[in-house]
Design an enzyme around this catalytic site. Structure first.
Site, PDB file in Angstrom:
ATOM      1  N   CYS A 352      -0.476  -8.115  14.315  1.00  0.00           N
ATOM      2  CA  CYS A 352       0.432  -9.029  14.772  1.00  0.00           C
ATOM      3  C   CYS A 352      -0.229  -9.934  16.088  1.00  0.00           C
ATOM      4  CB  CYS A 352       1.576  -8.358  14.344  1.00  0.00           C
ATOM      5  SG  CYS A 352       2.111  -6.897  15.155  1.00  0.00           S
ATOM      6  N   ARG A 381      -5.718   3.837  12.959  1.00  0.00           N
ATOM      7  CA  ARG A 381      -4.639   4.234  13.718  1.00  0.00           C
ATOM      8  C   ARG A 381      -4.876   5.573  14.182  1.00  0.00           C
ATOM      9  NH1 ARG A 381       0.865   1.520  10.406  1.00  0.00           N
ATOM     10  NH2 ARG A 381       0.136  -0.601  11.096  1.00  0.00           N
ATOM     11  N   GLN A 399      -5.102  -3.911   5.762  1.00  0.00           N
ATOM     12  CA  GLN A 399      -3.703  -4.226   5.441  1.00  0.00           C
ATOM     13  C   GLN A 399      -3.435  -5.875   4.414  1.00  0.00           C
ATOM     14  OE1 GLN A 399      -1.510  -4.312   9.061  1.00  0.00           O
ATOM     15  NE2 GLN A 399      -0.253  -2.819   8.443  1.00  0.00           N
ATOM     16  N   ASP A 401      -1.747  -8.194   4.967  1.00  0.00           N
ATOM     17  CA  ASP A 401      -0.611  -8.802   6.635  1.00  0.00           C
ATOM     18  C   ASP A 401      -0.510  -9.982   6.078  1.00  0.00           C
ATOM     19  OD1 ASP A 401       0.602  -7.681   8.725  1.00  0.00           O
ATOM     20  OD2 ASP A 401      -0.448  -7.310   9.666  1.00  0.00           O
ATOM     21  N   HIS A 403       1.985 -13.485   9.241  1.00  0.00           N
ATOM     22  CA  HIS A 403       2.662 -13.541  10.008  1.00  0.00           C
ATOM     23  C   HIS A 403       3.226 -14.656   9.885  1.00  0.00           C
ATOM     24  CE1 HIS A 403       1.035  -9.710  11.057  1.00  0.00           C
ATOM     25  NE2 HIS A 403       2.013  -9.272  11.316  1.00  0.00           N
ATOM     26  N   LYS A 486      15.179  -5.473   8.433  1.00  0.00           N
ATOM     27  CA  LYS A 486      13.914  -4.911   7.431  1.00  0.00           C
ATOM     28  C   LYS A 486      14.331  -5.570   6.145  1.00  0.00           C
ATOM     29  CE  LYS A 486      12.201  -0.485   8.425  1.00  0.00           C
ATOM     30  NZ  LYS A 486      10.300   0.106   8.212  1.00  0.00           N
ATOM     31  N   HIS A 532       6.603 -10.707   9.370  1.00  0.00           N
ATOM     32  CA  HIS A 532       6.154  -9.501   9.395  1.00  0.00           C
ATOM     33  C   HIS A 532       6.105  -9.107   7.998  1.00  0.00           C
ATOM     34  CE1 HIS A 532       5.339  -8.100  13.793  1.00  0.00           C
ATOM     35  NE2 HIS A 532       6.887  -8.335  13.655  1.00  0.00           N
TER      36      HIS A 532
END
Length: 659
Positions: A352, A381, A399, A401, A403, A486, A532
């Site tokens: 992000c 991670r 991911q 991902d 945004h 979320k 997200h």
RNA sequence: GCCGCCUUAGCUCAGUUGGCAGAGCGAUUCACUCGUAAUGAAUAGGUCGAGGGUUCGAUUCCCUCAGGCGGCUCCA
């Protein structure tokens, strides 16, 4: 629920008088679960609880846990009791013992449990005062601690000490009337251990922190499973075996998809050619859909200076999950004094902040919103070593991902679009059976940031969006991220297991922290809201889920090898080779098995590799310009003209069919 | 990270109460030319996870480490 309403009967009675059916093991009196031995008042509403109902199974399993604890203490009187609740499909009981249990101990304990079950001990409830409980359980420090907790603050009610009064259950030998064992417990229990029958098994031993806190001592936990009958136990064990058969770690080796070389490090996967194809297909399909839905693809680096994660606050809120920094550019003189200050670089645990920098790179207009940035972003991670698990919990993963930056008034509409998009794409991959969880803030925790109005309007928007999807929605107060509400999406796989996949999160925090703005129609500067969106969570994990869902037998379009040509004899290599070449020229992943194996062996190999189409050709086929199909389930279609066969294969790929 | 268990050929696993390391599958080669889930034979393949200790001798016993598995904790 199989509980049945029962009419009130005149005089004062117990559950035993009311229910003759041996399948009734407890009852609900005015909504409260009670032993059959409890007495009933004339005004009470009574329902039967049968052993196969959810309540009945929980009671069965809880009683089995008691039998386990009695067995443990019969063999090792020094074992101190922790707690022993029912759980999904079974139960556990925690013990503080000198040396941990071994698999051999489990066998011995099962035998001891069988003896207790056969004895038909009665579970007898007895109300005690706190002082009585303390003296009777003087040798059980953990139970004493539970007694001490009772009446404390908002502690969840446990099976030991929940409810209004302290109770002890005595296990009474039916022949002698002697109490052979006892445990602090709120109940209810089966009337007799005999009802446990032979539908239980001890499954594994593990350590568990007392009362779930890392700060406490680890106790030894024994897990077991329990069912009303041996047949149901066998069904359960068969389900476990089926899950083991589908384990993506096993299939990953068998189908040559990926591995975790120890030289690289725990939780860091490499993708082999066949796994690479699978992954590419998934990524390319996703890319195309994202583009169609108005997402713009970006690329960002895997490593960044500390500054970025200072600004995002990740170095405060997420430091534990990040790998330690790489210290660069520091220079020292001969004496070792620093002459040039170095810089810390971090592997990124999230994408992000990078996407935010792209947004912030220039001034933005309301006309650009919603601005949808997507990326297959690889993140790292530092997961605890004990938490790693195949592809589902790793230290480096990608991911899919995105945004999305929206004006506040666009939030609801965009969230609806995102959810619709997510569902459509997941359906493309063959997943169905979705459920939603709406995670909200609550009044108890203090981690929430942002104004109440923001929370309320965003939560209401998501609630509407979730409801409009027509899917089952569970609201979960207190489960939101600290920065906003979320929607999480869960799916059930082919054997009914639930997996969390996508998440759609509203974020007020990062736009604030990074000072994001756009110019509104009236010329004023406004702050966008961020959404997200991790669609598959992680691609790696998503593939693990698909692997287990399909048990490795993917739909044609995802299969690493789509067609394998199997000549009946070497003689037909050339003929079948031409068919395979035609398929390859049309983009089909087709191979010809030229090994020296005999034909049945080639069929076996192809079947074990779960290849969707086996194309077989011998004299009958060659003389008719045809091929024969053999499918995964073994059924065949012989003498299909080559052109028709090719057409059929292409169609099934195009339509993402399962065959 | 914590607790327990495990690590023997590419894979699945035997085995050694401390004394020359075993099978099946897979691989390679040869023969067989074959119609729907394993043709036969031969050959190659191992520092018994790594390091240290005990011992005349360690794959076996002890210690440390790494990796895996099952849980716990964690999963913003």
């Amino acid at each position: 629920m199989t509980a049945t309403k029962v009419d009130w009967v005149s005089s004062k009675k117990t559950g035993f008088d009311l229910f003759e059916d041996r399948n009734v093991v407890a009852m609900r009196v005015n909504g409260e679960l009670k032993d059959l031995a409890a007495t009933i008042e004339s005004s009470d509403q009574v329902e039967a609880v049968t052993i196969s109902s959810p309540d009945g199974l929980a009671i069965l399993r809880h009683s089995t846990a008691h039998v386990l604890a009695q067995a443990v203490q019969s063999i090792n009187p020094d074992a101190k009791l922790g707690i022993g609740p029912p759980i999904t499909d079974g139960f556990y009981y925690d013990f503080d013992v000198e040396s941990p249990f071994t698999p051999e101990d489990l066998k011995q304990l099962e035998k001891a449990m069988e003896r207790i079950v056969k004895q038909g001990q009665r579970f007898q409830r007895r109300v005690v005062s706190e002082a009585e409980a303390r003296s009777e359980l003087a040798k059980e420090p953990y139970k004493l601690e539970l007694i001490g907790l009772k009446g404390g603050t908002a502690e969840d009610e446990s099976v030991e000490v929940g409810g209004a009064e302290l109770t002890i259950y005595d296990n009474v030998d039916p022949k002698t009337g002697e109490t052979v064992w006892k445990d602090l417990c709120r109940g209810p229990h089966l009337p007799s251990t005999r009802l446990i029958g032979n539908g239980f098994a001890l499954t594994r031993v593990a350590a568990a922190y007392w009362r779930g806190s890392e700060k406490n001592k680890q106790l030894q936990r024994i897990y077991g499973t329990g069912w009303p009958s041996k047949d149901e136990l066998r069904d359960y064990q068969a389900r476990l075996a089926e899950a083991a058969r589908r384990d993506h770690r096993k299939l990953g080796v068998e189908l040559d998809l990926f591995s975790f070389p120890t030289e690289i490090g725990s939780g860091l996967a490499v993708w082999h050619p066949k796994g690479g194809i699978l992954r590419q297909e998934i990524e390319q399909h996703s890319l195309k859909r994202n583009r169609e839905a108005g997402y713009q693809y970006v690329y960002t680096p895997h490593i960044t200076k500390a500054d970025l994660f200072v600004e995002s606050n990740h170095l405060v809120t997420y430091a534990d999950g990040m790998f330690p920094p790489i210290h660069l550019d520091e220079e020292r003189d001969a004496q070792g004094n620093v002459t040039k200050q170095g810089q810390d670089y971090y592997l990124k645990p999230m994408n992000c902040p990078m996407h935010i920098l792209i947004y912030r790179e220039r001034g933005r207009s309301y006309r650009e919103l919603p601005l949808r940035l997507s990326e297959f972003g690889t993140v790292y991670r530092n997961e605890l070593s004990g938490a790693l698990h195949g592809l589902t919990r790793v230290r480096g993963f990608t991911q899919d991902d995105a945004h999305i930056f929206v004006a506040p008034e666009q939030l609801e509409e965009e969230a609806a679009r995102v959810l619709e998009f997510v569902l459509a794409l997941l359906r493309d991959y063959g997943l169905e059976n979705f459920e939603l969880e709406l995670s909200m803030k609550d009044d108890e925790k203090t981690k929430w940031i942002g104004s109440d109005e923001n929370w309320e309007s965003a939560t209401n928007s998501l609630r509407k969006v979730a409801a409009a999807s027509g899917l089952k929605v569970t609201e979960q107060p207190g489960e939101a991220a600290f920065y906003g509400p979320k929607i999480d999406l869960k799916t059930k796989d082919a054997i009914g297991r639930s997996w969390q996949l996508s998440t759609v999160q509203v974020d007020f925090n990062l736009p604030e922290r990074f000072g994001l703005e756009y110019t509104a129609a009236d010329g004023s500067r406004q702050r966008p809201v961020m959404i997200h969106r991790a669609l598959m969570g992680s691609i790696d994990r998503f593939i693990a889920i698909l692997l287990e869902h399909y048990a490795g037998a993917f739909p044609v379009w995802l299969s690493p090898v789509q067609v394998i040509g199997i000549p009946v004899a070497e003689e037909y290599n050339e003929y079948l080779g031409e068919v395979i070449a035609k398929l390859r020229s049309k983009g089909v992943r087709a191979e010809l098995d030229l090994s020296t194996d005999r034909m049945p062996k080639k069929i076996r190999n192809a079947t074990l590799q779960k290849i969707p189409y086996q194309l077989i050709a011998g004299e009958d086929d060659r003389s008719n310009s045809a091929v024969s199909f053999r499918f995964r389930d073994g059924h065949q279609e012989n003498g299909v003209p080559v052109e028709k066969a090719i057409e059929r294969i292409l169609e099934s790929i195009e339509n993402r069919e399962q065959v």
